[in-house]
Design a protein around this motif. Structure first.
Motif, short mmCIF file in Angstrom:
data_model
loop_
_atom_site.label_atom_id
_atom_site.label_comp_id
_atom_site.label_asym_id
_atom_site.label_seq_id
_atom_site.Cartn_x
_atom_site.Cartn_y
_atom_site.Cartn_z
N GLU A 329 -22.27 0.98 5.62
CA GLU A 329 -23.29 1.77 4.93
C GLU A 329 -24.67 1.19 5.19
O GLU A 329 -25.64 1.91 5.45
CB GLU A 329 -23.01 1.81 3.43
CG GLU A 329 -24.02 2.64 2.65
CD GLU A 329 -23.76 2.61 1.15
OE1 GLU A 329 -24.66 3.07 0.40
OE2 GLU A 329 -22.70 2.13 0.73
N ALA A 330 -24.78 -0.14 5.14
CA ALA A 330 -26.06 -0.79 5.42
C ALA A 330 -26.51 -0.51 6.85
O ALA A 330 -27.70 -0.29 7.11
CB ALA A 330 -25.95 -2.30 5.19
N ALA A 331 -25.55 -0.51 7.79
CA ALA A 331 -25.88 -0.24 9.18
C ALA A 331 -26.37 1.19 9.37
O ALA A 331 -27.30 1.46 10.13
CB ALA A 331 -24.67 -0.50 10.07
N VAL A 332 -25.73 2.14 8.69
CA VAL A 332 -26.15 3.54 8.79
C VAL A 332 -27.55 3.70 8.23
O VAL A 332 -28.41 4.36 8.83
CB VAL A 332 -25.16 4.46 8.04
CG1 VAL A 332 -25.67 5.90 8.07
CG2 VAL A 332 -23.78 4.39 8.68
N ARG A 333 -27.82 3.10 7.09
CA ARG A 333 -29.15 3.21 6.49
C ARG A 333 -30.22 2.61 7.41
O ARG A 333 -31.32 3.15 7.54
CB ARG A 333 -29.17 2.52 5.13
CG ARG A 333 -28.32 3.23 4.07
CD ARG A 333 -28.47 2.59 2.70
NE ARG A 333 -27.58 3.20 1.72
CZ ARG A 333 -27.82 4.35 1.10
NH1 ARG A 333 -28.95 5.01 1.37
NH2 ARG A 333 -26.96 4.83 0.23
N ASP A 334 -29.88 1.49 8.03
CA ASP A 334 -30.82 0.87 8.95
C ASP A 334 -31.09 1.78 10.14
O ASP A 334 -32.23 1.94 10.58
CB ASP A 334 -30.27 -0.47 9.41
CG ASP A 334 -31.18 -1.15 10.41
OD1 ASP A 334 -32.19 -1.74 9.99
OD2 ASP A 334 -30.89 -1.07 11.62
N ALA A 335 -30.03 2.39 10.69
CA ALA A 335 -30.19 3.29 11.83
C ALA A 335 -31.02 4.52 11.44
O ALA A 335 -31.84 5.00 12.23
CB ALA A 335 -28.83 3.71 12.36
N LEU A 336 -30.80 5.01 10.23
CA LEU A 336 -31.60 6.14 9.76
C LEU A 336 -33.07 5.76 9.64
O LEU A 336 -33.96 6.54 10.01
CB LEU A 336 -31.08 6.62 8.39
CG LEU A 336 -29.73 7.34 8.40
CD1 LEU A 336 -29.22 7.56 6.97
CD2 LEU A 336 -29.85 8.69 9.12
N GLU A 337 -33.32 4.56 9.15
CA GLU A 337 -34.71 4.11 9.01
C GLU A 337 -35.38 4.00 10.37
O GLU A 337 -36.57 4.30 10.51
CB GLU A 337 -34.73 2.76 8.30
CG GLU A 337 -36.13 2.25 8.00
CD GLU A 337 -36.11 0.94 7.24
OE1 GLU A 337 -37.16 0.27 7.22
OE2 GLU A 337 -35.06 0.58 6.68
N ARG A 338 -34.61 3.58 11.38
CA ARG A 338 -35.15 3.47 12.73
C ARG A 338 -35.08 4.80 13.49
O ARG A 338 -35.51 4.88 14.64
CB ARG A 338 -34.37 2.41 13.52
CG ARG A 338 -34.59 1.01 13.01
CD ARG A 338 -33.84 -0.02 13.86
NE ARG A 338 -32.38 0.02 13.66
CZ ARG A 338 -31.53 0.51 14.54
NH1 ARG A 338 -31.96 1.00 15.68
NH2 ARG A 338 -30.24 0.52 14.30
#
Length: 444
Positions: A329-338
């Motif tokens: 979930e943290a990885a998805v949120r980070d990818a969304l932010e980028r």
């Protein structure tokens, strides 16, 4: 004279030729070690021939170093105190912040010389120390011009090594050390990322013949087979990687990739960044291992077997890393932010393959879909008009960053890439006005 000794002496002549032809001041070498020092070193006489010629080498202004014999004991003791070594290891040099280590059992490690990272991760590096020095000099002859400056055609406008330059370096390395596992692994990664799956598979087959216990080689082969649509072979490769992984977090990640491949939900090979780290926190209510799947009407025996295998893989992954879904979930949120649509979709798929009902991941589905819908629009923006400071970042770096964030809920700055000997980045200039690589990691 033994064949091994003849080979080393021949390579020493080749090393001398390259040092003589290199730009003045690019490399610095020590004089020969004394016979007493060589005898007291405990190094195999054939290996010791290198130090009998050059008692210490400083290559490309510090890009790589081979320590003098007198420094081996202190460097080995310091690394052992940091918990980076195994019994029988001997630290002989460094590349960036990674240690070059002669190992006690080259057959088990897949290489005579292993690269040991700051966290103790071991990557089989070179088939022998003389071949390693020769291969590094080959790389540097490609990197630097006759004045000792970086060749301008190796880097893109973003300051990163171009894929073509990266492959050129790796192939040059392999010309001089054909059995170098790490260089062949990184070449396979580069080919896979470029969509050249057949070539990547060929490199990995050769790699795994030399280093059959290399976890990352099996994991990369799984990604290649997944990209080819050979999902059964991909699952088998990911399982082999999991069997060989000693770290629980990495084992969980390999099992999750097997689970995703078995589900057939992934249409492209995954990123190849750093290994997920083990998570010690207790799992939340939404991260419990999937229960036995109920029988579905009209489900074939083959599909039912696949469902049961997926459930078993998911349960095993969560056993090794109970916080896997939260990390995804943290990885998805980070990818969304980028605004990295591909990474967001992939990390979401990987998380849901293991925990299909994870609420945090499910709530991110609309945002991932929206970003994916916008991706074609974004791709048409001219580079000169783009405002995104990361728009020109090497995709390999973005992939590595996404997977690392999946491994740790809190991201940390990216300092390297498995795809490149220089972390995918143009090395920063040193105080001597010569660029030097100083990444914290160089994961393969």
């Amino acid at each position: 004279m033994s064949e091994e000794r003849r080979r080393v002496l021949n390579n020493l002549d080749r090393i001398e030729d390259r040092l003589r032809d290199a730009p003045e001041g690019l490399h610095d070498v020590g004089g020969p070690a004394s016979e007493q020092a060589l005898a007291a070193s405990g190094i195999d006489p054939d290996l010791a021939l290198l130090w009998g010629t050059y008692d210490g080498l400083d290559l490309a202004g510090g890009e790589a170093r081979l320590y003098p014999l007198a420094d081996h004991a202190g460097a080995t003791e310091a690394a052992a105190e940091d918990g980076r070594l195994r019994p029988g290891d001997r630290v002989i040099g460094e590349r960036g912040r990674d240690l070059l280590v002669l190992v006690a059992d080259p057959h088990a490690e897949g290489a005579d010389v292993v690269l040991v990272e700051e966290d103790g991760e071991r990557l089989p590096c070179a088939s022998s120390i003389d071949r390693l020095v020769l291969a590094l000099l080959g790389e540097f002859s490609v990197l630097f011009d006759e004045d000792g400056e970086y060749q301008s055609d190796l880097f893109g406008d973003d300051g990163e090594l171009t894929p073509a330059a990266e492959r050129r370096l790796l192939r040059r390395h392999l010309d001089l050390d054909p059995d170098a596992p790490l260089a062949r692994f990184r070449l396979a990664q580069s080919l896979r990322r470029a969509g050249e799956l057949r070539g990547a598979a060929q490199e990995l087959r050769q790699l795994l013949r030399r280093a059959p216990e290399f976890v990352w080689g099996h994991l990369e082969l799984g990604r290649v087979r997944q990209g080819e649509g050979k999902l059964g072979d991909a699952v088998a490769a990911f399982r082999k990687a999991a069997e060989r992984a000693t770290e629980p977090g990495l084992r969980a990640h390999c099992l999750a990739l097997a689970c995703l491949a078995l589900s057939g939900k992934s249409e492209r090979p995954g990123p190849s960044g750093q290994a997920p780290k083990d998570m010690s926190e207790a799992p939340g209510p939404s991260e419990q291992a999937p229960k036995d799947m109920p029988e579905k009407p009209g489900l074939s025996r083959q599909d039912a077997k696949a469902d049961a295998e997926r459930a078993a893989l998911a349960a095993a992954a969560l056993t090794h890393n109970p916080m896997f879904a939260a990390a995804q979930e943290a990885a998805v949120r980070d990818a969304l932010e980028r605004e990295d649509a591909a990474a967001a979709a992939e990390q979401l798929a990987l998380g849901l393959a293991v925990v299909p009902g994870h609420l945090g991941l499910l709530t991110l589905r609309p945002a991932v879909a929206e970003l994916a819908a916008r991706a074609p629009e974004t791709a048409e923006i001219d580079d000169d008009e783009a405002d995104d400071p990361d728009a020109d970042v090497d995709p390999a770096l973005r992939e590595d960053d996404a997977e690392r964030v999946a491994a740790r809920a809190a991201p940390e700055p990216d300092t390297g890439s498995a795809s490149s000997p220089y972390g995918g980045q143009k090395p920063a200039r040193s105080s001597g006005d010569r660029r030097s690589r100083r990444p914290a990691r160089s994961r393969g």
